[in-house]
Write an enzyme that holds these catalytic residues in place. Structure first.
Site, mmCIF file in Angstrom:
data_model
loop_
_atom_site.group_PDB
_atom_site.id
_atom_site.type_symbol
_atom_site.label_atom_id
_atom_site.label_comp_id
_atom_site.label_asym_id
_atom_site.label_seq_id
_atom_site.Cartn_x
_atom_site.Cartn_y
_atom_site.Cartn_z
ATOM 1 N N ARG A 87 0.859 -1.150 -0.020
ATOM 2 C CA ARG A 87 -0.054 -0.049 -0.059
ATOM 3 C C ARG A 87 0.867 1.185 -0.146
ATOM 4 N NH1 ARG A 87 -2.566 -4.034 2.580
ATOM 5 N NH2 ARG A 87 -4.619 -4.339 1.977
ATOM 6 N N HIS A 112 -0.888 -2.349 -4.534
ATOM 7 C CA HIS A 112 -0.210 -3.114 -5.677
ATOM 8 C C HIS A 112 -0.149 -2.759 -7.057
ATOM 9 C CE1 HIS A 112 0.188 -6.370 -2.761
ATOM 10 N NE2 HIS A 112 -1.000 -7.009 -2.609
ATOM 11 N N HIS A 183 3.168 -12.503 -6.173
ATOM 12 C CA HIS A 183 2.042 -12.829 -5.195
ATOM 13 C C HIS A 183 1.392 -14.105 -5.274
ATOM 14 C CE1 HIS A 183 -1.307 -11.652 -2.881
ATOM 15 N NE2 HIS A 183 -0.924 -10.273 -2.864
ATOM 16 N N GLU A 319 5.568 -12.458 0.584
ATOM 17 C CA GLU A 319 6.017 -11.293 -0.632
ATOM 18 C C GLU A 319 7.280 -10.721 -0.391
ATOM 19 O OE1 GLU A 319 2.208 -9.340 -1.339
ATOM 20 O OE2 GLU A 319 1.819 -10.824 -0.007
HETATM 21 C C1 BGC Z 1 -1.752 -7.682 1.072
HETATM 22 C C2 BGC Z 1 -3.310 -7.920 1.521
HETATM 23 C C3 BGC Z 1 -4.209 -8.185 0.384
HETATM 24 C C4 BGC Z 1 -3.693 -9.162 -0.467
HETATM 25 C C5 BGC Z 1 -4.347 -9.358 -1.649
HETATM 26 C C6 BGC Z 1 -1.635 -8.758 0.114
HETATM 27 O O1 BGC Z 1 -0.096 -8.523 -0.257
HETATM 28 O O2 BGC Z 1 -0.981 -7.510 2.235
HETATM 29 O O3 BGC Z 1 -3.493 -6.843 2.513
HETATM 30 O O4 BGC Z 1 -5.397 -8.346 0.908
HETATM 31 O O5 BGC Z 1 -2.305 -8.557 -0.834
HETATM 32 O O6 BGC Z 1 -4.839 -8.225 -2.386
#
Ligand code: BGC
Length: 355
Positions: A87, A112, A183, A319
């Protein structure tokens, strides 16, 4: 001319071939099989021998590339994430006196890379051998609100020592910020085998970046000792996941960045073992952070691997990254990339299985 020069700087672009538009790109080495698609340069599946030597797929994925494109509730399955992994507060940051406004796609914040993040891109499979594939893509100046035209390459390699290695490279033509990651959602017993709460996890650090209720870092770097987030000595993921603790309440479970400084690619950051398969995954990276996300927003909305539903906490992510919201946090390591510099980062997921 300028573009050609930039492409050549990313040496993996030098040998370019154009494979047919088939669904999956497959790599094999040392009994491990990995499959990828160009859409988001995604890892679709990874077959690894379990404690009996039987190959088990350990990554959540859809059965076809079309299913990824059609998915309306895609939580970035297996994708390359950018331009900024995790974020950025209020979807804005200031660089050299100019404030850049990004896509707001997460409660007024940017998550993201926003709506046109790298997970939505049609990557080129620019170079391929039996054990490695390089994906490349271009992100135009201003895309998602980020400055600079960016050229990015991501190379996935199945190593001779049973690892999946990911090498990231990028260059820009304007000063910008960048934080790339992958991811993949892992379940070391296999997707469809239930929750990940009985996996044993070790994260080899004593510090993390606490967050507020919208999962934005407070800017502090705090000790893990005594909290339910402390995995330093290894324990099952589920043991304390529902403890009464503000950080777990904000994340609806684990959704936190663990801090590693200083360290090198030779340092093991984390290790996870599937209780049924006996498969162990160790994570090595040169990045200063590791986001452990315990699949708290998975809600069984998607039918995936051979009909399995992506149920609550049936996958986890590790990640490797820079810390969330670094562009707004002067105390965090810098994520600035300037023209003339090459962004490089490497992560290795290493596999073994105990009898
Ligand atoms: C984030 C989560 C998010 C997820 C999918 C992760 O990298 O930390 O907060 O919900 O990604 O979007």
């Amino acid at each position: 001319m300028k573009t050609i020069a930039l492409l050549l700087m990313l040496n993996t672009y030098a040998t370019t071939c154009k494979p047919a538009r088939t669904d999956f790109i497959t790599l094999r080495n040392q009994g491990i099989t990995a499959r990828f698609i160009r859409y988001g340069a995604r890892l679709v599946s990874l077959d690894v021998p379990d404690k009996q030597g039987k190959p088990v797929n350990i990554v959540w994925g859809f059965d076809s590339e079309a299913a990824y494109r059609a998915c309306k509730t895609d939580p970035y399955y297996g994708a390359i994430i950018g331009r900024y992994g995790n974020r950025i507060a209020k979807a804005a940051f200031t660089l050299n006196g100019h404030t850049y406004q990004l896509d707001k796609n997460d409660h007024g914040n940017s998550l993201h890379g926003g709506l046109s993040g790298l997970h939505t891109k049609e990557w080129q499979a620019s170079f391929k051998t039996d054990t490695s594939v390089t994906f490349t893509c271009e992100s135009p100046d201003g895309e998602g609100g980020y400055p600079g035209k960016l050229l990015i390459s991501v190379t996935y390699t199945l190593t001779n020592s049973k690892g999946l290695r990911i090498d990231y490279k990028a260059i820009t033509d304007k000063t910008t910020v960048l934080n790339l990651t992958n991811h993949a959602y892992w379940n070391l017993n296999g997707p469809g085998s239930g929750s990940i709460l009985r996996h044993t996890l070790m994260i080899r650090t004593d510090k993390y970046t606490p967050v507020d209720s919208l999962l934005i870092p407070t800017g502090e770097i705090k000790a893990l000792a005594g909290t339910p987030l402390d995995f330093h000595y290894g324990r099952k993921i589920g043991v304390r996941i529902d403890d009464h603790h503000a950080q777990l309440h904000y994340g609806k479970g684990y959704d936190h960045n663990f801090v590693f400084r200083p360290h090198s690619l030779q340092t093991k950051l984390a290790q996870v073992t599937g209780d049924r398969s006996g498969i162990t995954m160790s994570v090595y990276s040169d990045q200063p952070g590791l986001q452990f996300y315990s699949g708290n927003f998975m809600a069984g909305k998607n039918t995936m691997n051979g009909g399995a539903k992506d149920n609550f906490r049936s996958g986890f992510c590790l990640e490797t990254q820079h810390y969330p919201d670094s562009p707004n946090q002067p105390g965090f390591p810098s994520t600035v990339l300037r023209p003339g510099e090459t962004y490089r980062s490497t992560t290795i997921y290493q596999f073994s299985a105990e009898k």
